[in-house]
Design an enzyme around this catalytic site. Structure first.
Site, PDB file in Angstrom:
ATOM      1  N   LYS A 152       7.697   5.317   2.292  1.00 57.89           N
ATOM      2  CA  LYS A 152       8.424   4.258   2.788  1.00 57.89           C
ATOM      3  C   LYS A 152       9.166   3.340   1.538  1.00 57.89           C
ATOM      4  O   LYS A 152       9.959   2.680   1.724  1.00 57.89           O
ATOM      5  CB  LYS A 152       7.276   3.110   3.640  1.00 57.89           C
ATOM      6  CG  LYS A 152       7.023   3.796   5.051  1.00 57.89           C
ATOM      7  CD  LYS A 152       6.075   3.209   5.570  1.00 57.89           C
ATOM      8  CE  LYS A 152       5.300   3.892   6.770  1.00 57.89           C
ATOM      9  NZ  LYS A 152       4.333   5.125   6.176  1.00 57.89           N
TER      10      LYS A 152
ATOM     11  N   CYS B 256      -0.487   3.631  11.456  1.00 54.15           N
ATOM     12  CA  CYS B 256      -0.673   5.080  12.062  1.00 54.15           C
ATOM     13  C   CYS B 256      -1.629   5.134  12.893  1.00 54.15           C
ATOM     14  O   CYS B 256      -1.941   6.366  12.873  1.00 54.15           O
ATOM     15  CB  CYS B 256      -0.187   6.114  11.126  1.00 54.15           C
ATOM     16  SG  CYS B 256      -1.486   6.528   9.953  1.00 54.15           S
TER      17      CYS B 256
ATOM     18  N   CYS C  41       0.965  -1.021   0.194  1.00 47.01           N
ATOM     19  CA  CYS C  41       0.130  -0.010  -0.005  1.00 47.01           C
ATOM     20  C   CYS C  41       0.967   1.240  -0.015  1.00 47.01           C
ATOM     21  O   CYS C  41       0.975   1.646   1.049  1.00 47.01           O
ATOM     22  CB  CYS C  41      -0.981  -0.082   1.233  1.00 47.01           C
ATOM     23  SG  CYS C  41      -1.918  -1.606   1.312  1.00 47.01           S
TER      24      CYS C  41
END
Length: 456
Positions: free
Chosen positions: A276, A391, A270
């Site tokens: 990232k 998160c 994702c």
């Protein structure tokens, strides 16, 4: 349209009337102001408009409660636009000590007149001055709070009771109050330097030469935090050259669990907007194969833009639902599942997330996270690794997802961070990592590294 309070009013009207996200509404009206004026909005006015929009959205429950207590008509029964104007005035009086009370009152009264409520200017003036009188009377808080601890914290710090109750169950009342206070701060801005192009010292020196103060962050070797307003990001030293990218320190920790080596195969399930993914590419020396997957093709464009600016060549993109990518079966040394989540660890950044999420949403997200984890685990080679991250700080999206997965996948185990890893400082006894914002001064995150056992 150079009046920051009018810009804030128009943005908040989009939030309340049309359900627009606060950041999108604010950006729309700041751009319109820029187009209409011969010169751009001065930085201080831009900052004030931003503070008012995000602050009024965050503090909505508290501001409504004050209206309920001071006005004859409850906030929910006030005309929508008038309620927004009252929020703007009360927010300045209660939370912005740099603005004199008289200026907060006078500008709010003018805002009332400018937005077709001239006949109610006296009411607005009276309510705001009543608040000031109560605040100055024996230095007491005009806001009357309930005795129940959950409702008291929810009303005082402006959170839904269900969120406060969850935190109290896990942290206790005192720690929850600290967490609430932290989430009502304005967010910081962190950078991750690109070690393929520069060093931490070089970026640090360039920023200081430009008059921008930065600070290093403990346990994060590639991180710098901006200590003051820096203006347009794209104008900062090294941005165009790909020296660094914006990435919160907690998100950088996720990268530290991904110990991918040059030449390996890594998949980000994702990926958008690519923070990232690009971290992976940097750690792998921009070699090997890195797949960036995302459901929305439009969001994958952002991944490509970030990769291009950082001058990274090893990233390939693939759009679609990661639950359907059977072609990746047992092909990856490393998989990152930065799962869709409620964002309850980033409530300071996402001003309206606290009002948009519900316990029902959390349950639905937990189901999706479990499905994604079960499918992406199939992509990993025997002996390979998967890093699961969110998160959010809600256990249904974190610990419960992982425990459910491990209970049904006997060939997987938690692989805790090594003692020399930046993530080791945050590790729990179970081997996963939980970042509590009020303890670590970083976004709330959960992350865990899982290892697929070698076949006999």
């Amino acid at each position: 349209m150079s009046n920051p309070r009018q810009i804030a009013f128009l943005a908040l009207r989009d939030v309340h009337r049309r359900g627009v996200f606060a950041d999108i509404a604010l950006d729309k009206w700041l751009q319109k102001a820029k187009q209409q004026e011969e010169s751009a909005l001065i930085p201080s006015d831009r900052r004030l408009a931003t503070e008012l929009v995000y602050g009024c959205v965050r503090r909505m429950r508290t501001l409504d409660a004050i209206i309920d207590q001071l006005a004859k008509k409850k906030s929910a029964n006030q005309p929508d636009d008038l309620r927004i104007i009252l929020h703007l005035g009360l927010y300045q009086l209660r939370y912005l000590s740099t603005i004199p009370a008289s200026a907060a009152v006078n500008t709010t009264v003018e805002l009332t007149k400018d937005n077709k409520f001239k006949g109610l200017a006296g009411f607005v003036n009276g309510l705001l001055r009543q608040y000031i009188r109560l605040a100055e009377s024996e230095n007491t808080d005009p806001l009357v709070l309930p005795d129940d601890e959950i409702s008291r914290l929810g009303l005082l710090h402006s959170f839904p009771d269900w969120i406060v109750a969850n935190w109290c169950d896990r942290l206790g009342v005192a720690e929850t109050e600290k967490l609430c206070t932290w989430f009502n701060q304005s967010p910081t801005l962190d950078l991750r330097i690109n070690p393929l192009k520069t060093t931490l010292e070089e970026v640090e020196t360039a920023f200081q030469s430009a008059g921008v103060q930065v600070a290093r962050l403990p346990h994060l070797p590639q991180a710098l935090r901006l200590c003051s307003g820096a203006g347009a990001i794209e104008n900062l030293p090294g941005y165009q050259a790909g020296w660094w990218t914006i990435q919160d320190s907690s998100a950088q920790l996720v990268g530290s669990l991904l110990e991918a080596k040059p030449g390996q195969v890594a998949i980000d399930a994702c990926a958008a907007p690519g923070g990232k993914t690009t971290h992976l590419a940097e750690m792998m020396g921009d070699t090997g194969t890195i797949w960036a997957c995302d459901k929305a093709p439009s969001r994958l464009k952002k991944v490509k833009e970030n990769a291009d600016r950082l001058q990274l060549q090893s990233i390939q993109t693939l759009s679609g639902d990661s639950r359907n990518f059977t072609q990746f079966h047992q092909t990856a040394d490393w998989v990152l599942l930065d799962a869709p989540c409620s964002g309850l660890g980033t409530l300071h950044r996402r001003a309206d997330a606290r009002w948009r999420q519900t316990p029902e949403n959390i349950q639905e997200l937990s189901q999706l996270q479990g499905e994604l984890l079960a499918e992406t685990a199939n992509w990993v080679k025997p002996g390979g690794h998967l890093v699961y991250a969110t998160c959010t700080i809600h256990p249904k999206e974190n610990e419960e997802v992982i425990l459910g997965f491990l209970a049904s996948h006997a060939d997987w185990e938690i692989d805790p961070p090594t003692t020399d890893s930046p993530a080791a400082h945050f590790a729990q006894p179970e081997g996963w990592i939980t970042v509590w914002p009020h303890h670590h001064d970083m976004d709330g995150f959960f992350m865990v590294r899982l290892r697929k056992q070698q076949t006999e």
